[in-house]
Design an enzyme around this catalytic site. Structure first.
Site, PDB file in Angstrom:
ATOM      1  N   ALA A 102       0.864  -1.173   0.000  1.00  0.00           N
ATOM      2  CA  ALA A 102       0.000   0.000   0.000  1.00  0.00           C
ATOM      3  C   ALA A 102       0.907   1.231   0.000  1.00  0.00           C
ATOM      4  CB  ALA A 102      -0.877  -0.022   1.243  1.00  0.00           C
ATOM      5  N   GLY A 158       0.536  -5.034   0.952  1.00  0.00           N
ATOM      6  CA  GLY A 158      -0.660  -5.086   0.115  1.00  0.00           C
ATOM      7  C   GLY A 158      -0.428  -5.841  -1.197  1.00  0.00           C
ATOM      8  N   GLU A 213      -0.741  -9.363  -0.432  1.00  0.00           N
ATOM      9  CA  GLU A 213      -2.176  -9.640  -0.194  1.00  0.00           C
ATOM     10  C   GLU A 213      -2.957  -9.735  -1.502  1.00  0.00           C
ATOM     11  OE1 GLU A 213      -2.183  -6.388   2.652  1.00  0.00           O
ATOM     12  OE2 GLU A 213      -3.086  -7.727   4.119  1.00  0.00           O
ATOM     13  N   GLU A 240       4.723  -5.045   7.510  1.00  0.00           N
ATOM     14  CA  GLU A 240       3.844  -4.160   8.280  1.00  0.00           C
ATOM     15  C   GLU A 240       4.239  -3.967   9.732  1.00  0.00           C
ATOM     16  OE1 GLU A 240       2.807  -6.131   5.906  1.00  0.00           O
ATOM     17  OE2 GLU A 240       1.033  -5.339   4.902  1.00  0.00           O
TER      18      GLU A 240
HETATM   19  N1  DAK Z   1       4.551   3.138  -0.828  1.00  0.00           N
HETATM   20  C1  DAK Z   1       4.943   4.281  -1.407  1.00  0.00           C
HETATM   21  N2  DAK Z   1       6.059   4.414  -2.138  1.00  0.00           N
HETATM   22  C2  DAK Z   1       6.823   3.320  -2.277  1.00  0.00           C
HETATM   23  C3  DAK Z   1       6.488   2.072  -1.700  1.00  0.00           C
HETATM   24  C4  DAK Z   1       5.289   1.994  -0.933  1.00  0.00           C
HETATM   25  N3  DAK Z   1       4.844   0.864  -0.389  1.00  0.00           N
HETATM   26  N4  DAK Z   1       7.461   1.192  -2.022  1.00  0.00           N
HETATM   27  C5  DAK Z   1       8.359   1.868  -2.771  1.00  0.00           C
HETATM   28  N5  DAK Z   1       7.972   3.137  -2.941  1.00  0.00           N
HETATM   29  C6  DAK Z   1       8.662   4.184  -3.675  1.00  0.00           C
HETATM   30  C7  DAK Z   1       9.860   4.695  -2.900  1.00  0.00           C
HETATM   31  O1  DAK Z   1       9.464   5.668  -1.967  1.00  0.00           O
HETATM   32  C8  DAK Z   1      10.680   5.289  -4.033  1.00  0.00           C
HETATM   33  O2  DAK Z   1      10.112   6.535  -4.395  1.00  0.00           O
HETATM   34  P1  DAK Z   1      11.060   7.865  -4.612  1.00  0.00           P
HETATM   35  O3  DAK Z   1      11.802   8.036  -3.345  1.00  0.00           O
HETATM   36  O4  DAK Z   1      11.935   7.478  -5.778  1.00  0.00           O
HETATM   37  O5  DAK Z   1      10.073   8.963  -4.930  1.00  0.00           O
HETATM   38  C9  DAK Z   1      10.430   4.356  -5.192  1.00  0.00           C
HETATM   39  O6  DAK Z   1       9.224   3.645  -4.872  1.00  0.00           O
HETATM   40  C10 DAK Z   1      11.528   3.321  -5.391  1.00  0.00           C
HETATM   41  O7  DAK Z   1      11.742   2.690  -4.141  1.00  0.00           O
HETATM   42  P2  DAK Z   1      13.189   2.578  -3.454  1.00  0.00           P
HETATM   43  O8  DAK Z   1      14.080   3.683  -3.888  1.00  0.00           O
HETATM   44  O9  DAK Z   1      12.966   2.408  -1.993  1.00  0.00           O
HETATM   45  O10 DAK Z   1      13.724   1.225  -4.114  1.00  0.00           O
HETATM   46  P3  DAK Z   1      14.721   0.152  -3.474  1.00  0.00           P
HETATM   47  O11 DAK Z   1      15.025  -0.813  -4.551  1.00  0.00           O
HETATM   48  O12 DAK Z   1      15.853   0.834  -2.771  1.00  0.00           O
HETATM   49  O13 DAK Z   1      13.848  -0.593  -2.346  1.00  0.00           O
HETATM   50  C11 DAK Z   1      11.893  -1.684  -1.475  1.00  0.00           C
HETATM   51  C12 DAK Z   1      12.731  -1.345  -2.730  1.00  0.00           C
HETATM   52  C13 DAK Z   1      10.589  -2.402  -1.959  1.00  0.00           C
HETATM   53  C14 DAK Z   1      12.674  -2.658  -0.585  1.00  0.00           C
HETATM   54  C15 DAK Z   1      11.563  -0.402  -0.688  1.00  0.00           C
HETATM   55  O14 DAK Z   1      11.043   0.583  -1.603  1.00  0.00           O
HETATM   56  C16 DAK Z   1      10.572  -0.614   0.410  1.00  0.00           C
HETATM   57  O15 DAK Z   1      10.905  -1.101   1.482  1.00  0.00           O
HETATM   58  N6  DAK Z   1       9.333  -0.188   0.142  1.00  0.00           N
HETATM   59  C17 DAK Z   1       8.245  -0.293   1.118  1.00  0.00           C
HETATM   60  C18 DAK Z   1       7.747  -1.720   1.184  1.00  0.00           C
HETATM   61  C19 DAK Z   1       6.690  -1.884   2.253  1.00  0.00           C
HETATM   62  O16 DAK Z   1       6.943  -1.615   3.444  1.00  0.00           O
HETATM   63  N7  DAK Z   1       5.547  -2.316   1.816  1.00  0.00           N
HETATM   64  C20 DAK Z   1       4.415  -2.572   2.705  1.00  0.00           C
HETATM   65  C21 DAK Z   1       3.663  -1.324   2.820  1.00  0.00           C
HETATM   66  S1  DAK Z   1       2.456  -1.467   4.108  1.00  0.00           S
HETATM   67  C22 DAK Z   1      -3.738  -0.253   6.056  1.00  0.00           C
HETATM   68  C23 DAK Z   1      -3.884  -0.370   4.711  1.00  0.00           C
HETATM   69  C24 DAK Z   1      -3.177  -1.319   4.042  1.00  0.00           C
HETATM   70  C25 DAK Z   1      -2.336  -2.183   4.693  1.00  0.00           C
HETATM   71  C26 DAK Z   1      -2.228  -2.061   6.059  1.00  0.00           C
HETATM   72  C27 DAK Z   1      -2.917  -1.119   6.752  1.00  0.00           C
HETATM   73  N8  DAK Z   1      -4.306   0.877   6.774  1.00  0.00           N
HETATM   74  C28 DAK Z   1      -5.118   1.788   6.027  1.00  0.00           C
HETATM   75  C29 DAK Z   1      -3.927   1.144   8.073  1.00  0.00           C
HETATM   76  C30 DAK Z   1      -1.259  -2.733   3.923  1.00  0.00           C
HETATM   77  C31 DAK Z   1       0.004  -2.208   4.240  1.00  0.00           C
HETATM   78  C32 DAK Z   1       1.146  -2.233   3.400  1.00  0.00           C
HETATM   79  O17 DAK Z   1       1.129  -2.704   2.284  1.00  0.00           O
END
Ligand code: DAK
Length: 261
Positions: free
Chosen positions: A66, A111, A114, A134
């Site tokens: 997400a 997400g 999921e 998460e």
């Molecule tokens: N959201 C927003 N932007 C994201 C993103 C994400 N999930 N994942 C990557 N990006 C963006 C990065 O910010 C970056 O943008 P810029 O800085 O260039 O503007 C761009 O994509 C490229 O990412 P990186 O530069 O970080 O690339 P790397 O290869 O260095 O790293 C990575 C890739 C996937 C390991 C890293 O980007 C990362 O850790 N991303 C976050 C992954 C993550 O934590 N995903 C889970 C998100 S939480 C709920 C609703 C839904 C859910 C839960 C609760 N509520 C409403 C409460 C579900 C939750 C989730 O999915």
């Protein structure tokens, strides 16, 4: 094709592809992207598609979760509404009457994991990285992950993945029972997908839908109710022309040509 849409739906030879196209954010799911996804799922109901493939744009990510930038300022009330909506859209994916395949190359996190779990099958390659970050963000999987992962692989393994935030490789996804097929280095992902598509498209379309419905019933019903659903689905199959075509073709030792009726 709609302008600026981050969900691109194409249908070719009875196969629909839903491409999640938000590559500058590794295909992260925003609220508007989910709305667009829901609209495309509704459009599909009127189409001739017999199978749906979900893919992420590019080779780096299926979906990296997400959109964290969007979630950062959510109040608990907004989070509640967002989760409810995300759960509704992913449940729509899981309840589609035709089979769904998630093709995972690169990140399928949060997400994204999921969304892949809401599909019937997951085909992954050696670049796939699947996990739930998460709890490292102070939240828990909110789009069905705690439920669908547990239904798929059981309590202990599911909790292990969610609490440790470990990233599973494609090979590990296969060994945990999350992936249906692992495409090794040097093998062609497209060839593997084609094999899946052609074997499903060869089957009688109504039987495919009935089989999916009956198997899904096992997740929510007692054995007794599930058997009743199986009985009803089987009776529907027996009322189709394709059932006659299937039996007769077998007896005449030829390939059936199903009509979908
Ligand atoms: N959201 C927003 N932007 C994201 C993103 C994400 N999930 N994942 C990557 N990006 C963006 C990065 O910010 C970056 O943008 P810029 O800085 O260039 O503007 C761009 O994509 C490229 O990412 P990186 O530069 O970080 O690339 P790397 O290869 O260095 O790293 C990575 C890739 C996937 C390991 C890293 O980007 C990362 O850790 N991303 C976050 C992954 C993550 O934590 N995903 C889970 C998100 S939480 C709920 C609703 C839904 C859910 C839960 C609760 N509520 C409403 C409460 C579900 C939750 C989730 O999915």
């Amino acid at each position: 094709m709609e302008k600026n849409s981050k969900i691109i739906l194409t249908i070719e030879n009875e196969v629909a592809t839903i491409l999640i196209s938000n590559p500058s954010k590794l295909n992260a799911l925003s609220y508007s992207l989910l709305q667009d996804l829901e609209k495309k799922l509704d459009d599909l109901k009127q189409s001739s598609a017999k199978l749906i493939i979900f893919k992420g744009e590019g080779s780096k990510a299926f979906v990296a979760g997400a959109d964290i930038k969007e979630m950062v300022s959510f109040t608990p009330q907004q989070a509640y509404e967002y989760i409810k909506y995300g759960q509704k859209v992913f449940t729509k994916v899981s309840k589609l009457s035709i089979p769904t395949i998630a093709v995972i190359q690169g990140f399928a996190l949060g997400g994204g994991a999921e969304l892949a779990l809401a599909c019937d099958f997951r085909i992954v390659n050696s670049d796939a990285l699947f996990g739930f970050p998460e709890v490292q963000l102070g939240i828990i999987p909110g789009f069905g992950g705690t439920q669908r992962l547990t239904q798929l692989i059981g309590y202990s393994k599911s909790l292990e993945i969610i609490l440790t935030s470990k990233r599973l490789s494609g090979e590990e996804m296969l060994s945990y029972g999350i992936a249906n097929e692992f495409v090794k280095n040097g093998e062609s992902m497209d060839d593997v997908i084609d094999k899946w598509v052609s074997s499903i498209l060869k089957a009688a379309p109504i039987a495919v839908k009935m089989a999916k419905q009956a198997v899904q019933a096992s997740e929510t019903s007692s054995l007794e109710s599930g058997l009743v659903i199986e009985l009803m689905c089987e009776t529907v199959c027996f009322s189709t022309s394709d059932c006659k075509i299937g039996f007769e073709s077998f007896l005449e030792r030829k390939q059936p040509e199903f009509k979908g009726e």
